[in-house]
Design a protein around this motif. Structure first.
Motif, PDB file in Angstrom:
ATOM      1  N   MET A 112       0.838  -1.198   0.000  1.00 35.69           N
ATOM      2  CA  MET A 112       0.000   0.000   0.000  1.00 35.69           C
ATOM      3  C   MET A 112       0.877   1.253   0.000  1.00 35.69           C
ATOM      4  O   MET A 112       0.627   2.194  -0.750  1.00 35.69           O
ATOM      5  CB  MET A 112      -0.937   0.003   1.199  1.00 35.69           C
ATOM      6  N   ALA A 113       1.894   1.244   0.815  1.00 37.51           N
ATOM      7  CA  ALA A 113       2.815   2.384   0.836  1.00 37.51           C
ATOM      8  C   ALA A 113       3.453   2.565  -0.539  1.00 37.51           C
ATOM      9  O   ALA A 113       3.548   3.688  -1.048  1.00 37.51           O
ATOM     10  CB  ALA A 113       3.883   2.183   1.910  1.00 37.51           C
ATOM     11  N   TYR A 114       3.861   1.491  -1.150  1.00 30.04           N
ATOM     12  CA  TYR A 114       4.448   1.542  -2.488  1.00 30.04           C
ATOM     13  C   TYR A 114       3.432   2.099  -3.499  1.00 30.04           C
ATOM     14  O   TYR A 114       3.758   2.955  -4.328  1.00 30.04           O
ATOM     15  CB  TYR A 114       4.918   0.142  -2.888  1.00 30.04           C
ATOM     16  N   GLY A 115       2.198   1.605  -3.438  1.00 29.45           N
ATOM     17  CA  GLY A 115       1.165   2.054  -4.369  1.00 29.45           C
ATOM     18  C   GLY A 115       0.873   3.536  -4.245  1.00 29.45           C
ATOM     19  O   GLY A 115       0.752   4.246  -5.252  1.00 29.45           O
ATOM     20  N   PHE A 116       0.760   4.000  -3.008  1.00 26.88           N
ATOM     21  CA  PHE A 116       0.458   5.419  -2.814  1.00 26.88           C
ATOM     22  C   PHE A 116       1.667   6.311  -3.084  1.00 26.88           C
ATOM     23  O   PHE A 116       1.554   7.342  -3.735  1.00 26.88           O
ATOM     24  CB  PHE A 116      -0.077   5.670  -1.406  1.00 26.88           C
ATOM     25  N   VAL A 138      -8.776 -10.374   5.373  1.00 29.52           N
ATOM     26  CA  VAL A 138      -7.403  -9.923   5.109  1.00 29.52           C
ATOM     27  C   VAL A 138      -7.414  -8.459   4.688  1.00 29.52           C
ATOM     28  O   VAL A 138      -6.607  -7.652   5.154  1.00 29.52           O
ATOM     29  CB  VAL A 138      -6.726 -10.796   4.033  1.00 29.52           C
ATOM     30  N   MET A 139      -8.345  -8.092   3.824  1.00 30.20           N
ATOM     31  CA  MET A 139      -8.431  -6.704   3.350  1.00 30.20           C
ATOM     32  C   MET A 139      -8.733  -5.755   4.508  1.00 30.20           C
ATOM     33  O   MET A 139      -8.165  -4.670   4.587  1.00 30.20           O
ATOM     34  CB  MET A 139      -9.486  -6.595   2.251  1.00 30.20           C
ATOM     35  N   ALA A 140      -9.589  -6.183   5.407  1.00 28.59           N
ATOM     36  CA  ALA A 140      -9.883  -5.370   6.591  1.00 28.59           C
ATOM     37  C   ALA A 140      -8.634  -5.232   7.461  1.00 28.59           C
ATOM     38  O   ALA A 140      -8.352  -4.139   7.969  1.00 28.59           O
ATOM     39  CB  ALA A 140     -11.040  -5.970   7.380  1.00 28.59           C
ATOM     40  N   LYS A 141      -7.866  -6.304   7.622  1.00 25.66           N
ATOM     41  CA  LYS A 141      -6.618  -6.244   8.409  1.00 25.66           C
ATOM     42  C   LYS A 141      -5.618  -5.278   7.787  1.00 25.66           C
ATOM     43  O   LYS A 141      -4.793  -4.705   8.481  1.00 25.66           O
ATOM     44  CB  LYS A 141      -5.973  -7.632   8.515  1.00 25.66           C
ATOM     45  N   MET A 142      -5.693  -5.119   6.477  1.00 28.58           N
ATOM     46  CA  MET A 142      -4.790  -4.207   5.782  1.00 28.58           C
ATOM     47  C   MET A 142      -5.252  -2.758   5.910  1.00 28.58           C
ATOM     48  O   MET A 142      -4.587  -1.857   5.421  1.00 28.58           O
ATOM     49  CB  MET A 142      -4.685  -4.595   4.303  1.00 28.58           C
ATOM     50  N   GLY A 143      -6.396  -2.539   6.559  1.00 26.21           N
ATOM     51  CA  GLY A 143      -6.887  -1.175   6.750  1.00 26.21           C
ATOM     52  C   GLY A 143      -7.877  -0.723   5.693  1.00 26.21           C
ATOM     53  O   GLY A 143      -8.310   0.431   5.698  1.00 26.21           O
ATOM     54  N   MET A 144      -8.247  -1.627   4.790  1.00 27.80           N
ATOM     55  CA  MET A 144      -9.201  -1.266   3.745  1.00 27.80           C
ATOM     56  C   MET A 144     -10.617  -1.264   4.330  1.00 27.80           C
ATOM     57  O   MET A 144     -10.872  -1.873   5.365  1.00 27.80           O
ATOM     58  CB  MET A 144      -9.084  -2.242   2.574  1.00 27.80           C
ATOM     59  N   HIS A 145     -11.520  -0.578   3.649  1.00 23.30           N
ATOM     60  CA  HIS A 145     -12.896  -0.426   4.121  1.00 23.30           C
ATOM     61  C   HIS A 145     -13.858  -1.137   3.178  1.00 23.30           C
ATOM     62  O   HIS A 145     -13.747  -1.014   1.955  1.00 23.30           O
ATOM     63  CB  HIS A 145     -13.253   1.064   4.208  1.00 23.30           C
ATOM     64  N   ASP A 146     -14.818  -1.839   3.756  1.00 23.72           N
ATOM     65  CA  ASP A 146     -15.824  -2.578   3.001  1.00 23.72           C
ATOM     66  C   ASP A 146     -16.665  -1.606   2.182  1.00 23.72           C
ATOM     67  O   ASP A 146     -17.252  -0.680   2.724  1.00 23.72           O
ATOM     68  CB  ASP A 146     -16.694  -3.367   3.980  1.00 23.72           C
ATOM     69  N   ASP A 147     -16.717  -1.826   0.877  1.00 23.34           N
ATOM     70  CA  ASP A 147     -17.488  -0.955  -0.009  1.00 23.34           C
ATOM     71  C   ASP A 147     -18.664  -1.708  -0.643  1.00 23.34           C
ATOM     72  O   ASP A 147     -19.249  -1.240  -1.607  1.00 23.34           O
ATOM     73  CB  ASP A 147     -16.569  -0.383  -1.092  1.00 23.34           C
ATOM     74  N   GLY A 148     -18.976  -2.884  -0.110  1.00 17.78           N
ATOM     75  CA  GLY A 148     -20.153  -3.618  -0.554  1.00 17.78           C
ATOM     76  C   GLY A 148     -19.954  -4.460  -1.799  1.00 17.78           C
ATOM     77  O   GLY A 148     -18.844  -4.662  -2.272  1.00 17.78           O
ATOM     78  N   LYS A 170      -5.939   7.279  -0.409  1.00 16.73           N
ATOM     79  CA  LYS A 170      -4.647   7.773   0.081  1.00 16.73           C
ATOM     80  C   LYS A 170      -4.857   8.636   1.320  1.00 16.73           C
ATOM     81  O   LYS A 170      -4.090   8.529   2.284  1.00 16.73           O
ATOM     82  CB  LYS A 170      -3.918   8.554  -1.008  1.00 16.73           C
ATOM     83  N   ASN A 171      -5.887   9.479   1.324  1.00 18.63           N
ATOM     84  CA  ASN A 171      -6.150  10.323   2.503  1.00 18.63           C
ATOM     85  C   ASN A 171      -6.441   9.482   3.742  1.00 18.63           C
ATOM     86  O   ASN A 171      -5.935   9.783   4.822  1.00 18.63           O
ATOM     87  CB  ASN A 171      -7.299  11.291   2.221  1.00 18.63           C
ATOM     88  N   ASP A 172      -7.266   8.437   3.613  1.00 20.78           N
ATOM     89  CA  ASP A 172      -7.533   7.549   4.748  1.00 20.78           C
ATOM     90  C   ASP A 172      -6.278   6.840   5.207  1.00 20.78           C
ATOM     91  O   ASP A 172      -6.023   6.691   6.400  1.00 20.78           O
ATOM     92  CB  ASP A 172      -8.612   6.525   4.407  1.00 20.78           C
ATOM     93  N   TRP A 173      -5.464   6.421   4.241  1.00 21.14           N
ATOM     94  CA  TRP A 173      -4.212   5.726   4.557  1.00 21.14           C
ATOM     95  C   TRP A 173      -3.273   6.670   5.324  1.00 21.14           C
ATOM     96  O   TRP A 173      -2.692   6.289   6.338  1.00 21.14           O
ATOM     97  CB  TRP A 173      -3.568   5.222   3.288  1.00 21.14           C
ATOM     98  N   LEU A 174      -3.131   7.910   4.847  1.00 24.25           N
ATOM     99  CA  LEU A 174      -2.270   8.877   5.526  1.00 24.25           C
ATOM    100  C   LEU A 174      -2.772   9.157   6.951  1.00 24.25           C
ATOM    101  O   LEU A 174      -1.979   9.282   7.874  1.00 24.25           O
ATOM    102  CB  LEU A 174      -2.194  10.184   4.728  1.00 24.25           C
ATOM    103  N   THR A 175      -4.083   9.240   7.119  1.00 19.56           N
ATOM    104  CA  THR A 175      -4.658   9.463   8.450  1.00 19.56           C
ATOM    105  C   THR A 175      -4.370   8.276   9.368  1.00 19.56           C
ATOM    106  O   THR A 175      -3.992   8.464  10.522  1.00 19.56           O
ATOM    107  CB  THR A 175      -6.192   9.670   8.340  1.00 19.56           C
ATOM    108  N   GLU A 176      -4.505   7.054   8.836  1.00 23.37           N
ATOM    109  CA  GLU A 176      -4.281   5.869   9.656  1.00 23.37           C
ATOM    110  C   GLU A 176      -2.822   5.688  10.052  1.00 23.37           C
ATOM    111  O   GLU A 176      -2.529   5.299  11.173  1.00 23.37           O
ATOM    112  CB  GLU A 176      -4.784   4.614   8.919  1.00 23.37           C
ATOM    113  N   ILE A 177      -1.886   5.986   9.124  1.00 17.88           N
ATOM    114  CA  ILE A 177      -0.478   5.791   9.490  1.00 17.88           C
ATOM    115  C   ILE A 177       0.035   6.886  10.411  1.00 17.88           C
ATOM    116  O   ILE A 177       1.022   6.686  11.106  1.00 17.88           O
ATOM    117  CB  ILE A 177       0.455   5.644   8.262  1.00 17.88           C
ATOM    118  N   SER A 178      -0.636   8.028  10.423  1.00 12.85           N
ATOM    119  CA  SER A 178      -0.191   9.105  11.313  1.00 12.85           C
ATOM    120  C   SER A 178      -0.851   9.020  12.691  1.00 12.85           C
ATOM    121  O   SER A 178      -0.465   9.755  13.593  1.00 12.85           O
ATOM    122  CB  SER A 178      -0.456  10.469  10.678  1.00 12.85           C
TER     123      SER A 178
END
Length: 179
Positions: A112-116, A138-148, A170-178
């Motif tokens: 994810m860091a590489y992708g962003f 697994v996707m939830a463990k990676m910090g992703m959010h269920d979009d249905g 990317k904004n959610d990812w930046l918020t989560e890592i900070s």
């Protein structure tokens, strides 16, 4: 961004595929349990696999990664980005012997860091078949959010599959890592 990105985690090396990965990857791709819900389930002959191996897995050194264990340097799976504009759709597969060890989530968080950062994507997305809820976890463990649910289709067997989507901006990812 390097053409040959290698990323290390605590237990894994994520690196471009190598010619020596052929047999291990072919065994994964030809295992119906591994590819049951992936597009690679259609690679049913050695010739079809060889073409995909040469033209995709070996040729794409910035968005396709082999997952190798640091402990024994064995290829246990792959991860890839399918970029569509500023969105990267993640696909992964791992050999059954490596299931349940947290490798996919560990690799996914690093990628994810590489992708962003390196691929400059704004959104990462991953899909899974409802018949395989472990992938959603697994996707939830990676910090992703269920979009249905994204779509529904039928396998050749007639089994109806609901394709579910997880997303991380990317904004959610930046918020989560900070945090």
């Amino acid at each position: 961004m390097s053409d040959l990105a290698t990323i290390e985690t605590k237990r894994l090396i994520l690196r471009p595929m190598q010619a020596t990965d052929h047999d291990a990857l072919q065994a994964m791709i030809f295992d119906p349990e591994v590819v049951a819900y992936l597009r690679y389930r259609r690679l049913s002959t050695p010739a079809a696999f060889n073409e995909a191996f040469e033209n995709h897995f070996l040729a794409d050194t910035t968005t396709v990664f082999g997952i190798e264990t640091k402990a024994d340097h064995q290829l246990i799976g792959f991860y890839e980005f399918h970029p569509e504009a500023t969105t990267g759709i993640l696909t992964y597969a791992i050999t059954p012997a490596a299931w349940g060890h947290g490798y996919v989530a560990e690799a996914g968080r690093a990628l994810m860091a590489y992708g962003f950062n390196d691929l400059r994507l704004d959104v990462l997305e991953a899909h899974y078949a409802s018949a395989n809820p472990n992938s959603g976890r697994v996707m939830a463990k990676m910090g992703m959010h269920d979009d249905g649910e994204m779509e529904t289709f039928k396998l050749d067997s007639g089994e109806k599959i609901h394709v579910m989507r997880y997303v991380l901006t990317k904004n959610d990812w930046l918020t989560e890592i900070s945090a």
